[in-house]
Motif scaffolding. Structure first.
Motif, PDB file in Angstrom:
ATOM      1  N   MET A 274       6.801  -6.886   1.148  1.00 51.31           N
ATOM      2  CA  MET A 274       7.967  -6.075   1.494  1.00 51.31           C
ATOM      3  C   MET A 274       7.799  -5.381   2.846  1.00 51.31           C
ATOM      4  SD  MET A 274       9.921  -6.994  -0.770  1.00 51.31           S
ATOM      5  CE  MET A 274      11.296  -6.050  -0.103  1.00 51.31           C
ATOM      6  N   GLY A 275       6.553  -5.104   3.245  1.00 52.89           N
ATOM      7  CA  GLY A 275       6.339  -4.588   4.588  1.00 52.89           C
ATOM      8  C   GLY A 275       6.739  -5.606   5.647  1.00 52.89           C
ATOM      9  N   THR A 276       6.451  -6.875   5.397  1.00 53.80           N
ATOM     10  CA  THR A 276       6.866  -7.931   6.319  1.00 53.80           C
ATOM     11  C   THR A 276       8.380  -8.081   6.323  1.00 53.80           C
ATOM     12  OG1 THR A 276       4.776  -9.103   6.008  1.00 53.80           O
ATOM     13  CG2 THR A 276       6.627 -10.384   6.865  1.00 53.80           C
ATOM     14  N   VAL A 277       8.999  -8.006   5.165  1.00 49.82           N
ATOM     15  CA  VAL A 277      10.466  -8.074   5.093  1.00 49.82           C
ATOM     16  C   VAL A 277      11.086  -6.916   5.871  1.00 49.82           C
ATOM     17  CG1 VAL A 277      12.460  -7.924   3.541  1.00 49.82           C
ATOM     18  CG2 VAL A 277      10.503  -9.368   2.937  1.00 49.82           C
ATOM     19  N   ALA A 278      10.537  -5.713   5.700  1.00 46.57           N
ATOM     20  CA  ALA A 278      11.046  -4.555   6.440  1.00 46.57           C
ATOM     21  C   ALA A 278      10.892  -4.756   7.947  1.00 46.57           C
ATOM     22  CB  ALA A 278      10.329  -3.285   5.996  1.00 46.57           C
TER      23      ALA A 278
ATOM     24  N   LEU B  10      10.839  -7.599   9.610  1.00 49.87           N
ATOM     25  CA  LEU B  10      11.806  -8.594  10.079  1.00 49.87           C
ATOM     26  C   LEU B  10      13.228  -8.048  10.039  1.00 49.87           C
ATOM     27  CD1 LEU B  10      10.173 -11.632   8.269  1.00 49.87           C
ATOM     28  CD2 LEU B  10      10.224 -11.251  10.748  1.00 49.87           C
ATOM     29  N   GLU B  11      13.510  -7.210   9.058  1.00 52.15           N
ATOM     30  CA  GLU B  11      14.828  -6.579   8.990  1.00 52.15           C
ATOM     31  C   GLU B  11      15.010  -5.610  10.161  1.00 52.15           C
ATOM     32  OE1 GLU B  11      18.620  -6.039   7.571  1.00 52.15           O
ATOM     33  OE2 GLU B  11      17.135  -7.514   6.891  1.00 52.15           O
ATOM     34  N   ALA B  12      13.945  -4.885  10.515  1.00 51.85           N
ATOM     35  CA  ALA B  12      14.026  -3.987  11.666  1.00 51.85           C
ATOM     36  C   ALA B  12      14.265  -4.765  12.954  1.00 51.85           C
ATOM     37  CB  ALA B  12      12.740  -3.165  11.773  1.00 51.85           C
ATOM     38  N   VAL B  13      13.631  -5.938  13.074  1.00 55.45           N
ATOM     39  CA  VAL B  13      13.820  -6.771  14.263  1.00 55.45           C
ATOM     40  C   VAL B  13      15.294  -7.150  14.422  1.00 55.45           C
ATOM     41  CG1 VAL B  13      13.336  -9.064  15.238  1.00 55.45           C
ATOM     42  CG2 VAL B  13      11.459  -7.653  14.357  1.00 55.45           C
ATOM     43  N   ARG B  14      15.967  -7.373  13.295  1.00 55.28           N
ATOM     44  CA  ARG B  14      17.404  -7.715  13.359  1.00 55.28           C
ATOM     45  C   ARG B  14      18.223  -6.616  14.025  1.00 55.28           C
ATOM     46  NH1 ARG B  14      19.876  -9.079   7.741  1.00 55.28           N
ATOM     47  NH2 ARG B  14      21.596  -9.756   9.081  1.00 55.28           N
ATOM     48  N   ARG B  15      17.730  -5.393  14.004  1.00 58.75           N
ATOM     49  CA  ARG B  15      18.482  -4.242  14.518  1.00 58.75           C
ATOM     50  C   ARG B  15      18.157  -3.918  15.983  1.00 58.75           C
ATOM     51  NH1 ARG B  15      18.171  -0.099   9.280  1.00 58.75           N
ATOM     52  NH2 ARG B  15      18.573  -1.706   7.694  1.00 58.75           N
ATOM     53  N   VAL B  16      17.243  -4.677  16.574  1.00 64.49           N
ATOM     54  CA  VAL B  16      16.776  -4.353  17.925  1.00 64.49           C
ATOM     55  C   VAL B  16      17.044  -5.555  18.838  1.00 64.49           C
ATOM     56  CG1 VAL B  16      14.828  -3.575  19.321  1.00 64.49           C
ATOM     57  CG2 VAL B  16      15.003  -2.872  16.937  1.00 64.49           C
ATOM     58  N   PRO B  17      18.086  -5.516  19.643  1.00 62.64           N
ATOM     59  CA  PRO B  17      18.448  -6.681  20.464  1.00 62.64           C
ATOM     60  C   PRO B  17      17.456  -7.014  21.564  1.00 62.64           C
ATOM     61  CG  PRO B  17      19.856  -4.789  20.971  1.00 62.64           C
ATOM     62  CD  PRO B  17      19.073  -4.428  19.751  1.00 62.64           C
ATOM     63  N   SER B  18      16.545  -6.097  21.900  1.00 62.79           N
ATOM     64  CA  SER B  18      15.584  -6.370  22.980  1.00 62.79           C
ATOM     65  C   SER B  18      14.498  -7.358  22.556  1.00 62.79           C
ATOM     66  CB  SER B  18      14.931  -5.063  23.437  1.00 62.79           C
ATOM     67  OG  SER B  18      14.198  -4.467  22.374  1.00 62.79           O
ATOM     68  N   VAL B  19      14.258  -7.520  21.241  1.00 63.68           N
ATOM     69  CA  VAL B  19      13.146  -8.358  20.765  1.00 63.68           C
ATOM     70  C   VAL B  19      13.444  -9.831  21.038  1.00 63.68           C
ATOM     71  CG1 VAL B  19      11.780  -9.082  18.774  1.00 63.68           C
ATOM     72  CG2 VAL B  19      12.488  -6.695  18.984  1.00 63.68           C
TER      73      VAL B  19
ATOM     74  N   ILE C  20       4.760   0.909   6.700  1.00 66.81           N
ATOM     75  CA  ILE C  20       5.402  -0.312   7.177  1.00 66.81           C
ATOM     76  C   ILE C  20       6.592  -0.713   6.311  1.00 66.81           C
ATOM     77  CG2 ILE C  20       3.859  -1.827   5.860  1.00 66.81           C
ATOM     78  CD1 ILE C  20       5.401  -2.463   9.351  1.00 66.81           C
ATOM     79  N   ALA C  21       6.604  -0.315   5.034  1.00 67.71           N
ATOM     80  CA  ALA C  21       7.716  -0.653   4.152  1.00 67.71           C
ATOM     81  C   ALA C  21       8.861   0.351   4.221  1.00 67.71           C
ATOM     82  CB  ALA C  21       7.227  -0.786   2.707  1.00 67.71           C
ATOM     83  N   ASP C  22       8.726   1.388   5.039  1.00 65.07           N
ATOM     84  CA  ASP C  22       9.779   2.387   5.226  1.00 65.07           C
ATOM     85  C   ASP C  22      10.703   1.894   6.339  1.00 65.07           C
ATOM     86  OD1 ASP C  22      11.388   4.571   5.862  1.00 65.07           O
ATOM     87  OD2 ASP C  22       9.748   6.033   5.781  1.00 65.07           O
ATOM     88  N   LEU C  23      11.759   1.199   5.954  1.00 67.75           N
ATOM     89  CA  LEU C  23      12.629   0.553   6.935  1.00 67.75           C
ATOM     90  C   LEU C  23      13.258   1.550   7.892  1.00 67.75           C
ATOM     91  CD1 LEU C  23      14.081  -1.922   8.070  1.00 67.75           C
ATOM     92  CD2 LEU C  23      15.792  -1.672   6.247  1.00 67.75           C
ATOM     93  N   SER C  24      13.633   2.709   7.398  1.00 70.31           N
ATOM     94  CA  SER C  24      14.280   3.698   8.249  1.00 70.31           C
ATOM     95  C   SER C  24      13.358   4.170   9.368  1.00 70.31           C
ATOM     96  CB  SER C  24      14.734   4.892   7.403  1.00 70.31           C
ATOM     97  OG  SER C  24      15.303   5.898   8.222  1.00 70.31           O
ATOM     98  N   ALA C  25      12.126   4.561   9.013  1.00 70.73           N
ATOM     99  CA  ALA C  25      11.178   5.044  10.015  1.00 70.73           C
ATOM    100  C   ALA C  25      10.754   3.925  10.958  1.00 70.73           C
ATOM    101  CB  ALA C  25       9.954   5.648   9.325  1.00 70.73           C
ATOM    102  N   LEU C  26      10.545   2.749  10.401  1.00 64.98           N
ATOM    103  CA  LEU C  26      10.137   1.610  11.208  1.00 64.98           C
ATOM    104  C   LEU C  26      11.227   1.233  12.211  1.00 64.98           C
ATOM    105  CD1 LEU C  26       8.163  -0.745  11.778  1.00 64.98           C
ATOM    106  CD2 LEU C  26       9.251  -1.983   9.885  1.00 64.98           C
ATOM    107  N   SER C  27      12.471   1.178  11.751  1.00 65.12           N
ATOM    108  CA  SER C  27      13.583   0.830  12.634  1.00 65.12           C
ATOM    109  C   SER C  27      13.743   1.855  13.750  1.00 65.12           C
ATOM    110  CB  SER C  27      14.880   0.719  11.836  1.00 65.12           C
ATOM    111  OG  SER C  27      14.830  -0.346  10.923  1.00 65.12           O
ATOM    112  N   ALA C  28      13.611   3.136  13.400  1.00 65.13           N
ATOM    113  CA  ALA C  28      13.760   4.184  14.408  1.00 65.13           C
ATOM    114  C   ALA C  28      12.705   4.043  15.500  1.00 65.13           C
ATOM    115  CB  ALA C  28      13.670   5.559  13.754  1.00 65.13           C
TER     116      ALA C  28
END
Length: 388
Positions: free
Chosen positions: A120-124, A126-135, A77-85
């Protein structure tokens, strides 16, 4: 009776809302995540899960063949790259964040990992959510232990001070603060509704974690050993795992469709479900038809609060949420699952039967729809529903 008076009339989950709804769930391979996976499948949502492999062996997720019920993605969950993808590719409308290090005892053993995952998993996330306009809506699941517990005799409200003396509780309070900061700084202006859910202690079939009272009791019974209990007088708000999960679904639905839904919401059983550990164990043994077999442990344990109560009036007033199962029914459902598992019966079927029975009380059909609950909770080849 087992069902709370008036609860059967609180049919507030909209089947039409959840059908084909794109939902992204973190922590879907855990205990609560497996139950949520079953509920989302029954509601015909299009769910994607992101988590590490199940934290225990055996695990409820594997026993229900969860990989066939959800788009099963694995990662930290703290891996922002994998989570965002994973989030970008699934284009969710709703995110339910449950991935966590969930144990107080492990928080003492490995505090840095606990903060890494829970904060930091929660921060990741929320940061991933910023990158996904559908949410459009995010439900961040924390815990009732996020409050600065003064061991008052009244329930904590959502406006009470956050805190947490031990690393687990404190990491969850930190996650709440991070959630509030992302809401105010980034997501609110984008029209994303970000809420948090704070649930009391959950029990139910399929929990195999160490240092949790019900799975510890089940293991002791199977091994025919006396259970050593560290704090039998500790009072907690016990509820079946499906109760807060229903709250998370309802909160997500209201966040998408109703104005004024914001901040944190408590989900707990009320005073009827606030029992000490000794009462919980005695009721669990009775539900299994066994004599209680436990003793207070003489070992030294780190600090743990003796009293914790929640005020759930906000969820009741604003969301229409209320518990369905009373304390004895909660223990009966829990015991039913562990009995099936220990005796070699079909524990997967028992879990689905309980989800079906619960949703059968909770699903609301739209006035223009002619379908019944049986249409929503569809027969599957592996299921045989029965009255619970």
């Amino acid at each position: 009776m087992g069902v709370r008076p008036g609860a059967m009339e609180a049919l507030v989950i909209s089947a039409a809302f959840w059908r084909n709804r794109r939902v992204f769930v973190t922590g879907h391979t855990g205990f609560k995540g497996a139950w949520l996976t079953m509920a989302l499948q029954r509601l015909n949502a299009r769910a994607t899960g992101f988590a590490l492999s199940p934290p225990t062996d055996p695990s409820l997720f594997d026993l229900i063949a969860g990989g066939g019920l959800i788009d099963d993605r694995r990662g930290d969950i703290a891996d922002l790259s994998a989570l965002s993808a994973a989030m970008v590719s699934s284009e969710p409308e709703i995110v339910i964040h449950m991935a966590a290090q969930p144990l107080v005892s492990l928080g003492y053993e490995d505090p840095m990992e606990t903060y890494r995952v829970n904060l930091m998993g929660t921060v990741a996330l929320l940061e991933a959510v910023r990158r996904v306009p559908s949410v459009r809506a995010v439900v961040v699941v924390t815990t009732d232990k996020c409050y600065d517990n003064m061991e008052w005799h009244w329930g904590y409200r959502e406006t009470d001070r956050l805190g947490g003396r031990d690393p687990y509780a404190n990491s969850k309070a930190c996650a709440e603060l991070a959630t509030g900061a992302y809401r105010a700084s980034f997501l609110q202006e984008r029209g994303v509704c970000v809420v948090s859910a704070r649930a009391g202690n959950v029990i139910g079939g399929g929990d195999f974690a160490d240092n949790r009272i019900v799975p510890d009791a089940a293991r002791a019974l199977i091994a025919k050993e006396e259970l050593q209990v560290r704090n039998p007088g500790a009072v907690r708000p016990w509820q079946h795992v499906l109760e807060p999960l229903y709250g998370y679904l309802l909160l997500a639905e209201k966040a998408m469709t109703q104005q004024g839904v914001e901040g944190g919401y408590n989900f707990g059983p009320g005073r009827e479900g606030e029992r000490n550990v000794a009462e919980l164990l005695d009721s669990f043994h009775r539900a299994l038809g066994r004599e209680s077999n436990w003793a207070r442990s003489a070992a030294h344990y780190p600090h743990e609060a003796s009293l914790l109560r929640l005020d759930t009036s906000r969820a009741t007033t604003e969301l229409g949420w209320s518990p369905l199962l009373d304390f004895e029914k909660t223990l009966a459902w829990t015991a039913e699952w562990y009995w099936a598992y220990a005796s070699g019966a079909d524990a997967r079927r028992v879990a689905f039967d309980q989800v079906d029975a619960y949703l059968g009380q909770r699903v609301r059909m739209g006035a223009a729809e002619s379908m019944t609950t049986a249409d929503i909770i569809k027969d599957r080849p592996h299921d045989r529903r029965r009255a619970v």
